[in-house]
Each structure stands twice: as structure tokens, then as C-alpha cells.
Write an enzyme that holds these catalytic residues in place. Structure first.
Site, PDB file in Angstrom:
ATOM      1  N   GLU A  34       1.025  -1.138   0.064  1.00  0.00           N
ATOM      2  CA  GLU A  34       0.268   0.202   0.064  1.00  0.00           C
ATOM      3  C   GLU A  34       1.142   1.428   0.077  1.00  0.00           C
ATOM      4  O   GLU A  34       1.786   1.442   0.735  1.00  0.00           O
ATOM      5  CB  GLU A  34      -1.202  -0.081   1.210  1.00  0.00           C
ATOM      6  N   ARG A 259       5.609 -12.634   9.582  1.00  0.00           N
ATOM      7  CA  ARG A 259       6.376 -11.072   9.081  1.00  0.00           C
ATOM      8  C   ARG A 259       6.952 -11.312  10.366  1.00  0.00           C
ATOM      9  O   ARG A 259       7.865 -12.367  10.608  1.00  0.00           O
ATOM     10  CB  ARG A 259       5.275 -10.387   9.656  1.00  0.00           C
ATOM     11  N   LYS A 269       4.278   0.983   9.120  1.00  0.00           N
ATOM     12  CA  LYS A 269       4.534   2.103   8.151  1.00  0.00           C
ATOM     13  C   LYS A 269       4.499   2.996   9.602  1.00  0.00           C
ATOM     14  O   LYS A 269       4.164   4.050   9.311  1.00  0.00           O
ATOM     15  CB  LYS A 269       4.423   2.132   6.596  1.00  0.00           C
TER      16      LYS A 269
HETATM   17  P1  ATP Z   1       2.778  -1.883   7.534  1.00  0.00           P
HETATM   18  O1  ATP Z   1       1.881  -2.597   8.541  1.00  0.00           O
HETATM   19  O2  ATP Z   1       4.395  -1.718   7.939  1.00  0.00           O
HETATM   20  O3  ATP Z   1       2.004  -0.804   6.733  1.00  0.00           O
HETATM   21  P2  ATP Z   1       1.366  -4.259   5.690  1.00  0.00           P
HETATM   22  O4  ATP Z   1       1.916  -5.441   6.058  1.00  0.00           O
HETATM   23  O5  ATP Z   1       0.420  -3.485   5.849  1.00  0.00           O
HETATM   24  O6  ATP Z   1       2.872  -3.621   6.836  1.00  0.00           O
HETATM   25  P3  ATP Z   1       1.532  -3.670   2.798  1.00  0.00           P
HETATM   26  O7  ATP Z   1       2.468  -2.432   2.004  1.00  0.00           O
HETATM   27  O8  ATP Z   1       0.507  -4.167   2.620  1.00  0.00           O
HETATM   28  O9  ATP Z   1       2.447  -3.460   4.415  1.00  0.00           O
HETATM   29  O10 ATP Z   1       2.494  -4.609   2.565  1.00  0.00           O
HETATM   30  C1  ATP Z   1       3.268  -5.703   1.240  1.00  0.00           C
HETATM   31  C2  ATP Z   1       3.525  -6.474   1.409  1.00  0.00           C
HETATM   32  O11 ATP Z   1       4.869  -6.688   2.335  1.00  0.00           O
HETATM   33  C3  ATP Z   1       2.477  -8.007   2.256  1.00  0.00           C
HETATM   34  O12 ATP Z   1       2.489  -8.422   1.308  1.00  0.00           O
HETATM   35  C4  ATP Z   1       2.871  -7.610   3.296  1.00  0.00           C
HETATM   36  O13 ATP Z   1       2.014  -9.303   3.834  1.00  0.00           O
HETATM   37  C5  ATP Z   1       4.286  -7.970   3.214  1.00  0.00           C
HETATM   38  N1  ATP Z   1       4.761  -7.237   4.873  1.00  0.00           N
HETATM   39  C6  ATP Z   1       4.790  -6.409   5.684  1.00  0.00           C
HETATM   40  N2  ATP Z   1       5.446  -6.117   6.258  1.00  0.00           N
HETATM   41  C7  ATP Z   1       5.676  -7.454   6.238  1.00  0.00           C
HETATM   42  C8  ATP Z   1       6.753  -7.551   7.396  1.00  0.00           C
HETATM   43  N3  ATP Z   1       7.640  -7.533   8.492  1.00  0.00           N
HETATM   44  N4  ATP Z   1       7.491  -9.105   7.091  1.00  0.00           N
HETATM   45  C9  ATP Z   1       6.978  -9.500   6.396  1.00  0.00           C
HETATM   46  N5  ATP Z   1       6.682  -9.630   5.471  1.00  0.00           N
HETATM   47  C10 ATP Z   1       5.998  -8.405   5.069  1.00  0.00           C
HETATM   48 MG    MG Z   2      -1.144  -1.011   5.580  1.00  0.00          MG
END
Ligand code: ATP
Ligand code: MG
Length: 553
Positions: A34, A259, A269
Site C-alpha cells: 500500500e 512477518r 509504516k
Molecule cells: P505495514 O504495517 O508496515 O504498513 P503492511 O503489511 O500493511 O505493513 P503492505 O504495504 O500491505 O504493508 O505490505 C506489502 C507486502 O509486504 C504485504 O504482502 C505484506 O504481507 C508484506 N509485509 C509487510 N510487513 C512485513 C513484515 N514485517 N514481514 C514480512 N512481510 C511483510
Molecule cells: Mg498496512
């Protein structure tokens, strides 16, 4: 990038099975961030996993911006994400924006309504929450659940046309309010948001919810294996329901993994944005940030990050990785890449009293003692030099082998010197040292077999290059907190940055943005690109030299 085969893991096994059974002919994965912030090292794990799998099985990987939430997203983030994926060494097959599927998603929502599988609901957000029930209490049906298809079509159309305010109505899937899985209790699939979108402008005022949009995005692109993190495990039945009931041709498979968490790092983020917005750090690329941009500016190499991501493996159970493991891969990579140089971070002037005025020696010192092909460099030496303040003690404890009054040490690659006199200012602070040198010890070799125990690094004063040197400690002292709380701000380390004004060898005037060096005894350093652009020479310490941390090979 060179693709070493990843070690076996459960996701790889699933893909292998699917290829063998002929379920999919070609595997397609995607990385779907995102664009609401910069990528962090947790995302690197997901990138390495998705791109790595496709590479290994001759498939392909899309980069897809999951931009279905208009309020938090920004094109700055889109650009940074592309840059970061490329920097890690990966190239996407297709680039997509989920928002370009809005028309298709809308059509699929109409299909659900026509099939009697979706309805417009007028309950308030609070009421919807209450009606949904809890883990122990079943949900209640919405009083609007049995609206006719015609009524639903008309209301949904009016939602789209902007006739209602935010939150006034939603479109919900009609599944099962008594399901033990709360996600299946008539989840919201469209909501009203009168907000301009970075891609579609104000074409839409209704936006699909993640659980509805994501499976459609995957199916539209023909993704075969949709890899996500563990918190979506309970959403999988809904994912499958959406693909099935929307009658998508391609049927992707959702697979969850744990994760990445690393000690002393926040990995979200939202939280990282907080650190930026509240000025705890100097932007998303601050070298203390666990963002890809921060790591890059600090001096991490893409190879070390990728190797780390492969080494930690892929599991179904959450765990926290020690940040020293990342440092290990960093040192391992920099060891062969970074030329050696001497830098004095906290200078103390030394005058060699018996060294002839105006004379200058030039010593040839190897760039990498472990790699003869790395060559040598010329290092000047004259009457005044700088040594490290901590390499001198007026009243040393036992077993202190560096400089103290009357003691002799080796200046690396140059001469033996002996401390004759300590010069102080009026307040009693040490101003400089007066030392003598032994001309016969030229090159740093003992002339007569006499031993010195300390070898100090040094920089010739008249040709020294002044530079700012930045040392870092963890930004977060400890990270134990409830999901969603902001208590991590209490754990921000007030001493995470130390700025020093040091001196470097004259060659370093040619140092280029992003170039990496090993400063003798101090660790690995990177020429900060942002300051370099501004014409200022600043070195970030990437990582110190030593650690007791060992990894099983
Ligand atoms: P954040 O909470 O940092 O915004 P998110 O999961 O909402 O993380 P996205 O932008 O949706 O972030 O993530 C893109 C991809 O990265 C998704 O498939 C998510 O599962 C993966 N991802 C995000 N954080 C991690 C992590 N700490 N370890 C492994 N994969 C991750
Ligand atoms: Mg997110």
C-alpha cells in the site's frame, strides 16, 4: 542479481506440488504494497520471497500498488517503493495499480447484488460492529439484509453517484452472520469516502474494502500464489468466497507466513511515519530508520539485505530475529568490498619533535590486508599528525598498551614513536602531545627486535581531510507493546546519533557518494549521499567491526 537457491520452505513445497500436479502452468506472484509509506526491511523479506519463488520456478512477479484507500496514499511513496524494489535487485514483470481495477470491481459487486449475495446496509458503523457479535457471541442479521435485488441495485448506484455522506451506507456481502469466523459475518465490501484519489481523482466516491479488492486484484492479474502475512489467515475463507462468488476465471491461492520482526526495530509504516512526522528522525531515509531508504543511506548493501532475508527463512510461526544477524551479513559482504583507510574520529594532535621541519615521508599501505589484488595507497607522514584521543592516557591502568608518557607505540605502517611530553592549556586540558620518533623504525618495523605492543592509526595533519562522522545506536531501545498503541515512542533512544568532526587520509577527498570504506579499528562507513549532494562530506557508520555473534554455516 545472482539468485542463490533459497533453502526449502513450506511455501516452496506448496508451489512445487502445484507445478507437479499441473494445477498451475506458470507461477505468478505479486508484491502488493500500500503506498502509504516507505518500504521497510520487513517488506524486503516479502520481496525476496515473492520474486525469489517466481525466479526459481520460471514464473513472474508483478509489482502492484494496493491503492484502494484514498486518504493515506501518496505518489511520493509510489516512487520510493519502485526505487527500493529495484535497489534490492528485482525487476517486476508488470506494474499495476489496484485503483485501475475499480471499474472491474464495481462490476463484480453488481454481480454479487444480482445474485443476491450482497446488500446495501444503512446501519451506522457502531451498529454494524455491535450486530457483528464477538468470538463467543454470534452475530445478528442486519434489518436491511433482505432488501430486494432491485432496491440494492438502485441504492448502490446512488452511493456511487455521491448521493450519500461518508458512513451513511455500505455494501455488504451476504454470507453468514452465525459463522464462527467473524470475517464471514456479512463483511463490508464497499464504503463511501468523499476523498480524491491520487490515481483516479474524484471519479469515485465509493471504494472497495481490502478483503473484497485484494482477491479480485490477484485474480484479475492471474496471480497463482498470493503470499501474505499471518494476520490474514482468518480472512482466507472470505478471500476464497470473493473469488468464487464473483466468478473469477483465475483462482489464486492465498498462503500466509510469519512477518519479520527484528529486535530494536519498529516494523510498521504507520509507526515509522509517526517517527518522521514527529521529528524523531530526519525523514524516511534517516540512516537510523529500518526503511530500505534508510538502510541504503546508512550504507547497507542490497546483497547483504537479500542474503539476510533468505537466511532467516520462511515460517508459519512468528518470531523475533536478533538484529546482530543482519549485522553479520553486512560485515560479511563489506569485508571484501570496502577498502581500508585510517580515520581519526576524535583527534588529538601529536608533534614529532625530532622529525625534520618540512620533511614528508610517503608510505605505501595496502588497501586490504586480506586481498592483495586490492592494491596499495600512498599515505603521507610529516611532523604533525593526529591520533585518536582514546589512544592516549596520562595515567593508564595496567595492560594499557597504547600511548602514555614514556611509552613507545607503532604508528601503523609508519614509525615507532614515544611520548615525551604532555602539553596542556590553562585549564589543564590536554592540548597536544610531544613525541620523538625512531627513524630506524621506518615502515613500522622494529629496527633491533625491540617490541612495542600497541599499533595506532593516525592521519597526517597538514594533508588531513576534515569530515563529519556520524555514529549510530539503535533508534528504539526495546520494542514491546500492544499492537496499535504508540508506546514505542517512549522507547525512542535519545542517544541514537553522535556527530563527530574527524580527519581522514588525503585520498578521501575523492570519496564518492555511497562509497564504502573500512576505517581501521572503527568499522564500516558510507559516504552519505544526501549530504554529498549538498557538497558536504559526511560518513555514516554502517556497522562496527567486531561482534561476538556467530552464525552457523
Ligand atoms: P505495514 O504495517 O508496515 O504498513 P503492511 O503489511 O500493511 O505493513 P503492505 O504495504 O500491505 O504493508 O505490505 C506489502 C507486502 O509486504 C504485504 O504482502 C505484506 O504481507 C508484506 N509485509 C509487510 N510487513 C512485513 C513484515 N514485517 N514481514 C514480512 N512481510 C511483510
Ligand atoms: Mg498496512
Amino acid at each position: 542479481m545472482e539468485e542463490s537457491k533459497s533453502s526449502s520452505n513450506f511455501i516452496k513445497n506448496i508451489v512445487e506440488e502445484d507445478m507437479k500436479s499441473g494445477k498451475y502452468k506458470k507461477i505468478i506472484t505479486r508484491f502488493p504494497p500500500e503506498p502509504n509509506g516507505y518500504l521497510h526491511i520487513g517488506h524486503a523479506k516479502s520481496i525476496v520471497l515473492n520474486f525469489g519463488l517466481a525466479d526459481e520456478f520460471g514464473g513472474r512477479t508483478n509489482l502492484r500498488f494496493d491503492d484502494t484507500n484514498p486518504s493515506k496514499e501518496d505518489t511520493e511513496y509510489v516512487e520510493s517503493i519502485k526505487e527500493d524494489v529495484k535497489w534490492l535487485g528485482y525487476d517486476w514483470d508488470e506494474l499495476h495499480f489496484a485503483s485501475s481495477y475499480f471499474d472491474e470491481m464495481y462490476k463484480r459487486a453488481l454481480l454479487l447484488i444480482k445474485k443476491g449475495k450482497a446488500f446495501v446496509c444503512d446501519l451506522t458503523p457502531d451498529e454494524i460492529r455491535e450486530y457483528r457479535g464477538t468470538l463467543t457471541k454470534p452475530g445478528k442479521e442486519s434489518p436491511y439484509r433482505n432488501r430486494t435485488v432491485e432496491e440494492n441495485l438502485e441504492l448502490f448506484e446512488r452511493m456511487k453517484n455521491g448521493e450519500f455522506k461518508d458512513g451513511e451506507k455500505v455494501l455488504r456481502a451476504k454470507i453468514d452472520v452465525t459463522s464462527p469466523n467473524i470475517n464471514m459475518r456479512d463483511p463490508i465490501i464497499y464504503r463511501i469516502a468523499h476523498a480524491p484519489h491520487h490515481n483516479t481523482g474524484d471519479k469515485w466516491c465509493i471504494y472497495p474494502m481490502y478483503d473484497f479488492a485484494h482477491p479480485l486484484e490477484d485474480a484479475i492479474e492471474g496471480v497463482t500464489h498470493s503470499i501474505c502475512t499471518l494476520e490474514f489467515e482468518d480472512h482466507r475463507p472470505l478471500y476464497d468466497w470473493v473469488v468464487r462468488e464473483c466468478e473469477m476465471e483465475n483462482v489464486p491461492k492465498q498462503i500466509e507466513f510469519a512477518r519479520l520482526n527484528i529486535t530494536n526495530m519498529v516494523m510498521s509504516k504507520r509507526k515509522l511515519k509517526k517517527l518522521v512526522d514527529e521529528n524523531f528522525v530526519d525523514g524516511w531515509d534517516d540512516p537510523r530508520m529500518p526503511t530500505i531508504a534508510g538502510l541504503r543511506r546508512r550504507g547497507f548493501t542490497p546483497e547483504s539485505v537479500c542474503k539476510f532475508c533468505k537466511a532467516i527463512g520462511v515460517a508459519k510461526a512468528s518470531s523475533v530475529v536478533d538484529s546482530q544477524m543482519l549485522d553479520y551479513f553486512l560485515r560479511d559482504d563489506l569485508e571484501t568490498k570496502a577498502p581500508r583507510t585510517m580515520a581519526v574520529l576524535r583527534p588529538l594532535k601529536v608533534v614529532i619533535t625530532n622529525y625534520p621541519e618540512g620533511q614528508c615521508d610517503t608510505f605505501e599501505i595496502e588497501n586490504n590486508p586480506d586481498d592483495p589484488t586490492a592494491g596499495t595507497r600512498k599515505v603521507p607522514f610529516s611532523k604533525e599528525i593526529y591520533i585518536e584521543q582514546e589512544d592516549f592516557m596520562e595515567n593508564p591502568p595496567k595492560k594499557y598498551y597504547r600511548l602514555f608518557p614514556g611509552n613507545e607505540v607503532r604508528l601503523k605502517g609508519a614509525y615507532f614513536i614515544k611520548c615525551e611530553e604532555v602539553i596542556k592549556d590553562e585549564e589543564g586540558n590536554i592540548k597536544e602531545l610531544h613525541c620523538s620518533y625512531d627513524p630506524a623504525s621506518k615502515g613500522g618495523n622494529s629496527p633491533d627486535g625491540r617490541k612495542v605492543r600497541g599499533t595506532l592509526h593516525w592521519v597526517n595533519a597538514s594533508t588531513a581531510i576534515p569530515a563529519e562522522i556520524r555514529l549510530y545506536e539503535p533508534l528504539i531501545l526495546d520494542e514491546k507493546e500492544e499492537e496499535g498503541s504508540d508506546s514505542f515512542l517512549d522507547n525512542v533512544n535519545p542517544n541514537s546519533l553522535e556527530i563527530l568532526n574527524g580527519f581522514l587520509e588525503p585520498d578521501m577527498k575523492n570519496a564518492k557518494s555511497g562509497q564504502k570504506f573500512q576505517f581501521f579499528r572503527h568499522g564500516y562507513f558510507n559516504v552519505d549521499p544526501r549530504f554529498f549532494q549538498e557538497g558536504k562530506l559526511v560518513f555514516n557508520r554502517i556497522v562496527s567491526l567486531k561482534s561476538s555473534f556467530k552464525i552457523k554455516k
